[in-house]
Design a protein around this motif. Structure first.
Motif, PDB file in Angstrom:
ATOM      1  N   ASP A   1       4.582  15.310   4.560  1.00 29.64           N
ATOM      2  CA  ASP A   1       4.486  16.425   5.511  1.00 29.64           C
ATOM      3  C   ASP A   1       3.555  17.506   4.967  1.00 29.64           C
ATOM      4  O   ASP A   1       2.762  18.090   5.708  1.00 29.64           O
ATOM      5  CB  ASP A   1       5.865  17.035   5.764  1.00 29.64           C
ATOM      6  CG  ASP A   1       6.769  16.090   6.541  1.00 29.64           C
ATOM      7  OD1 ASP A   1       6.235  15.145   7.150  1.00 29.64           O
ATOM      8  OD2 ASP A   1       7.990  16.306   6.550  1.00 29.64           O
ATOM      9  N   ALA A   2       3.686  17.759   3.661  1.00 31.14           N
ATOM     10  CA  ALA A   2       2.840  18.782   3.054  1.00 31.14           C
ATOM     11  C   ALA A   2       1.367  18.398   3.176  1.00 31.14           C
ATOM     12  O   ALA A   2       0.522  19.238   3.504  1.00 31.14           O
ATOM     13  CB  ALA A   2       3.213  18.983   1.587  1.00 31.14           C
TER      14      ALA A   2
ATOM     15  N   ALA B   1      -3.828  19.542   6.520  1.00 28.61           N
ATOM     16  CA  ALA B   1      -4.876  18.839   7.251  1.00 28.61           C
ATOM     17  C   ALA B   1      -5.564  17.800   6.382  1.00 28.61           C
ATOM     18  O   ALA B   1      -6.741  17.526   6.538  1.00 28.61           O
ATOM     19  CB  ALA B   1      -5.892  19.810   7.857  1.00 28.61           C
ATOM     20  N   VAL B   2      -4.816  17.249   5.421  1.00 28.87           N
ATOM     21  CA  VAL B   2      -5.313  16.104   4.653  1.00 28.87           C
ATOM     22  C   VAL B   2      -4.666  14.875   5.278  1.00 28.87           C
ATOM     23  O   VAL B   2      -3.459  14.835   5.453  1.00 28.87           O
ATOM     24  CB  VAL B   2      -4.910  16.213   3.168  1.00 28.87           C
ATOM     25  CG1 VAL B   2      -5.313  14.970   2.408  1.00 28.87           C
ATOM     26  CG2 VAL B   2      -5.533  17.437   2.547  1.00 28.87           C
ATOM     27  N   ASP B   3      -5.489  13.913   5.636  1.00 26.66           N
ATOM     28  CA  ASP B   3      -4.983  12.732   6.314  1.00 26.66           C
ATOM     29  C   ASP B   3      -4.222  11.847   5.322  1.00 26.66           C
ATOM     30  O   ASP B   3      -4.826  11.308   4.402  1.00 26.66           O
ATOM     31  CB  ASP B   3      -6.177  11.962   6.893  1.00 26.66           C
ATOM     32  CG  ASP B   3      -5.728  10.814   7.763  1.00 26.66           C
ATOM     33  OD1 ASP B   3      -4.582  10.384   7.620  1.00 26.66           O
ATOM     34  OD2 ASP B   3      -6.551  10.363   8.579  1.00 26.66           O
ATOM     35  N   PRO B   4      -2.890  11.725   5.479  1.00 26.10           N
ATOM     36  CA  PRO B   4      -2.152  10.943   4.481  1.00 26.10           C
ATOM     37  C   PRO B   4      -2.552   9.477   4.458  1.00 26.10           C
ATOM     38  O   PRO B   4      -2.483   8.837   3.409  1.00 26.10           O
ATOM     39  CB  PRO B   4      -0.682  11.100   4.892  1.00 26.10           C
ATOM     40  CG  PRO B   4      -0.694  11.647   6.255  1.00 26.10           C
ATOM     41  CD  PRO B   4      -2.008  12.292   6.499  1.00 26.10           C
ATOM     42  N   TRP B   5      -2.987   8.951   5.597  1.00 29.25           N
ATOM     43  CA  TRP B   5      -3.443   7.564   5.600  1.00 29.25           C
ATOM     44  C   TRP B   5      -4.678   7.409   4.731  1.00 29.25           C
ATOM     45  O   TRP B   5      -4.765   6.553   3.885  1.00 29.25           O
ATOM     46  CB  TRP B   5      -3.755   7.097   7.026  1.00 29.25           C
ATOM     47  CG  TRP B   5      -2.556   6.632   7.756  1.00 29.25           C
ATOM     48  CD1 TRP B   5      -1.660   5.704   7.323  1.00 29.25           C
ATOM     49  CD2 TRP B   5      -2.105   7.060   9.040  1.00 29.25           C
ATOM     50  NE1 TRP B   5      -0.693   5.534   8.272  1.00 29.25           N
ATOM     51  CE2 TRP B   5      -0.936   6.339   9.326  1.00 29.25           C
ATOM     52  CE3 TRP B   5      -2.586   7.972   9.964  1.00 29.25           C
ATOM     53  CZ2 TRP B   5      -0.239   6.512  10.511  1.00 29.25           C
ATOM     54  CZ3 TRP B   5      -1.893   8.139  11.140  1.00 29.25           C
ATOM     55  CH2 TRP B   5      -0.723   7.416  11.406  1.00 29.25           C
TER      56      TRP B   5
ATOM     57  N   ALA C   1       7.956  21.119  -1.978  1.00 30.51           N
ATOM     58  CA  ALA C   1       7.223  19.870  -1.733  1.00 30.51           C
ATOM     59  C   ALA C   1       5.918  19.800  -2.525  1.00 30.51           C
ATOM     60  O   ALA C   1       4.874  19.464  -1.993  1.00 30.51           O
ATOM     61  CB  ALA C   1       6.953  19.665  -0.240  1.00 30.51           C
ATOM     62  N   LEU C   2       5.988  20.120  -3.810  1.00 32.09           N
ATOM     63  CA  LEU C   2       4.822  19.895  -4.663  1.00 32.09           C
ATOM     64  C   LEU C   2       4.655  18.397  -4.873  1.00 32.09           C
ATOM     65  O   LEU C   2       5.618  17.643  -4.752  1.00 32.09           O
ATOM     66  CB  LEU C   2       5.022  20.588  -6.016  1.00 32.09           C
ATOM     67  CG  LEU C   2       5.076  22.105  -5.994  1.00 32.09           C
ATOM     68  CD1 LEU C   2       5.299  22.642  -7.399  1.00 32.09           C
ATOM     69  CD2 LEU C   2       3.806  22.693  -5.413  1.00 32.09           C
TER      70      LEU C   2
END
Ligand SMILES: Nc1ncnc2c1ncn2[C@@H]1O[C@H](COP(=O)(O)OP(=O)(O)OP(=O)(O)O)[C@@H](O)[C@H]1O
Ligand SMILES: [Mg+2]
Lengths: 266, 262
Positions: free
Chosen positions: B129-130, B135-139, A99-100
């Motif tokens: 997911d990654a 702990a990086v907020d995808p939003w 998942a890069l």
């Protein structure tokens, strides 16, 4: 069958009675697992048994249908998104498919957690990325894109990204699958080295039996939806449990069976 | 019969659920847009993608829309002997209706579809997911720059569309059809008021928000798609349906806003 030492150590991760269904397919049927702080637990098992699913429960990406998943004593199945984010700050994760971020260069992939989570200057970040890539033996790959790397190189980029922030807990899903023997030995040495240095807790899913045993404090076999015993590598190889015995024999050869059987094989 | 009711119930539940998810998504994104930390560089990049790189297309469509408006308008107006109203006819229809709507449709086709595909692929290959596991907020990381960029870009693109369209109308009207240029602009000057411009502005802001909301949410919720958001086909289906949904929504809201603001 429970290891005595497991009982009174500081627990990082605990799964209790975790059940998971996909439609009518029951994948996890009451998984119990305890990972002590600073130790390495290796989850082994046949393909398709649900090892990756266990890992995703630990990461909070899947919710169990029953049971608890505790990380540092906090039940993440009940946690809010914000609490989960706090817990995940200490994670370093390598997915099975790596998942890069496929539209970013290798450099940006490894730098992303540093940029988003620290206040380091871009020079500090560049130095750290350089160091990590060096460590993973990926010279000259920084400006390439994930699709331009071999599968094994992608794995190592994934490892570099996972270790970028010096995590307290690492989750590696098949870190050495697709690497040649030399490279995987190198990776194992690296694990050993960084773990000694940083003291992280590790949960590793691997098919690399028996080599991975050298690295592990505990080995857990997942079969038929349950953990068939979480034992030290020595105990694991001597276990009376028929499933574990079967696993050890098929992966390591019938070294521990009687001499007569061995003679019959020849 | 029971099966039919079951199916209807199923569909209703699914669409209610989807609507609920979209609502929460919008709330989460808006909340993050309004709270720090702010990042400028990603926003600039998205403005470049959504806005700057759409200019060419907006130029063309705007120009030809204005030209055809002048052409059609001229022959209609001539029947009543009022070619002098050509300027105001072109300008008003562009500023109030065609500008915001056509520009929005172009942006949907150019940037909206791309956003759905981009985020959908990230969802599909576990890249989102990654991000979460780091702990990086995808939003905050993925959506916020797009939201800000779309809401900034849309009114500007609409303004360009309007201006180019008006000049396109002028070219056809005065150079080809022989309407006096002064009359063209004088009529416009007298009939276009601030409320008209305001209406176009409000519309383009709302459309920008609708487009970015639908496009990103469709990608983000790919794994909840009813048809199953798997693989390349899943992404292509989600992209198609996001373009259709966004276009329809823009047209519906265009009517609603016109009805409210007129
Ligand atoms: N998202 C999902 N939806 C439906 N079924 C799933 C999903 N994820 C996993 N499964 C099922 O759960 C089972 C376990 O999958 P998992 O990926 O955990 O296997 P694994 O033990 O990691 O195997 P491998 O060693 O090949 O990676 C499989 O039968 C798979 O079909
Ligand atoms: Mg797996």
């Amino acid at each position: 069958m429970e290891n005595e030492k497991l009982k009174d150590c500081p627990v990082s991760i605990e799964l209790a009675g975790v059940e998971k269904y996909f439609g009518s397919q029951k994948v996890l049927d009451g998984v119990n697992l305890r990972v002590c702080e600073g130790t390495t637990t290796v989850i082994v098992g046949a393909s398709g048994q649900g090892k990756s699913v266990i890992l995703k429960h630990m990461l909070g990406l899947m919710r169990p249908d029953a049971g608890r998943v505790e990380i540092f004593g906090q039940d993440i199945t009940q946690a809010s998104a914000r609490q989960l984010k706090v817990v995940r700050r200490d994670f370093g994760v390598l997915f099975q498919n790596v998942a890069l971020f496929d539209s970013m260069t290798i450099f940006d992939n490894v730098a992303l957690p540093l940029r988003e989570r620290t206040h380091d200057s871009s020079r500090q970040i560049a130095a750290r990325v350089e160091e990590l890539l060096q460590m993973m033996d990926l010279p000259g790959a920084a400006s390439k894109y994930p699709a331009q790397l071999s599968g094994g190189m992608q794995k190592r980029v994934g490892l570099a990204r996972a270790l970028a922030l010096n995590p307290k807990v690492v989750f590696f899903d098949e870190p050495t699958t697709g690497l040649d023997v030399l490279k995987s030995n190198e990776i194992y040495r690296l694990f050993h080295h960084t773990q000694a240095e940083l003291g992280y807790t590790a949960v590793i899913v691997s098919h690399d039996v028996p080599k991975i045993f050298k690295l592990s404090d505990h080995v857990a076999l997942l079969a038929e939806g349950v953990i068939q015993g979480q034992l030290t590598p020595e105990e694991f190889q001597r276990s009376e449990n028929p499933l574990i015995r079967n696993f050890v024999e098929t992966t390591m050869g019938p070294i521990y069976s009687s001499e007569r059987e061995e003679a019959a094989l020849q | 019969m029971l099966l039919l009711f079951g199916k209807i119930g199923d569909y209703t539940l699914y669409y209610l659920e989807q609507a609920g998810r979209m609502g929460v998504f919008l709330f989460q994104c808006s909340w993050r847009v309004l709270t720090p930390p702010y990042r400028f560089f990603p926003v600039i990049r998205q403005i470049n993608f959504i806005g700057a790189r759409s200019i060419f297309v907006i130029f063309f469509t705007g120009g030809f829309t204005g030209m055809v408006l002048a052409l059609q308008g001229y022959y209609t107006l001539r029947k009543f002997g009022s070619e002098g109203l050509l300027g105001s006819a072109v300008a008003l229809s562009l500023i109030r209706e065609l500008g915001p709507v056509t520009a929005a449709l172009m942006v949907i086709g150019r940037a909206g579809s791309a956003m759905t595909a981009e985020i959908g692929i990230m969802r599909n290959s576990e890249q989102i997911d990654a991000l979460e596991c780091m702990a990086v907020d995808p939003w905050r990381y993925l959506m916020v720059p797009k939201f800000i960029a779309a809401v900034i870009s849309m009114p500007l693109l609409t303004a360009i569309f309007d201006v180019v369209g008006i000049f396109g109308g002028y070219l056809v009207g005065s150079l080809m059809l022989g309407v006096n240029g002064g009359t063209y602009f004088q009529g416009m000057y007298q009939s276009v008021h601030w409320v008209d411009v305001e209406m176009g502005l409000i519309k383009s802001l709302v459309f920008g928000l609708l487009i970015v909301w639908i496009s990103t949410a469709k990608g983000y919720f790919l794994h909840w798609e009813r048809s199953g958001g798997f693989g390349a086909e899943g992404v292509s289906r989600a992209t198609t349906s996001s373009v259709v949904l966004a276009s329809v929504t823009v047209l519906v809201w265009d009517y609603l806003l016109s009805a409210i603001l007129l």
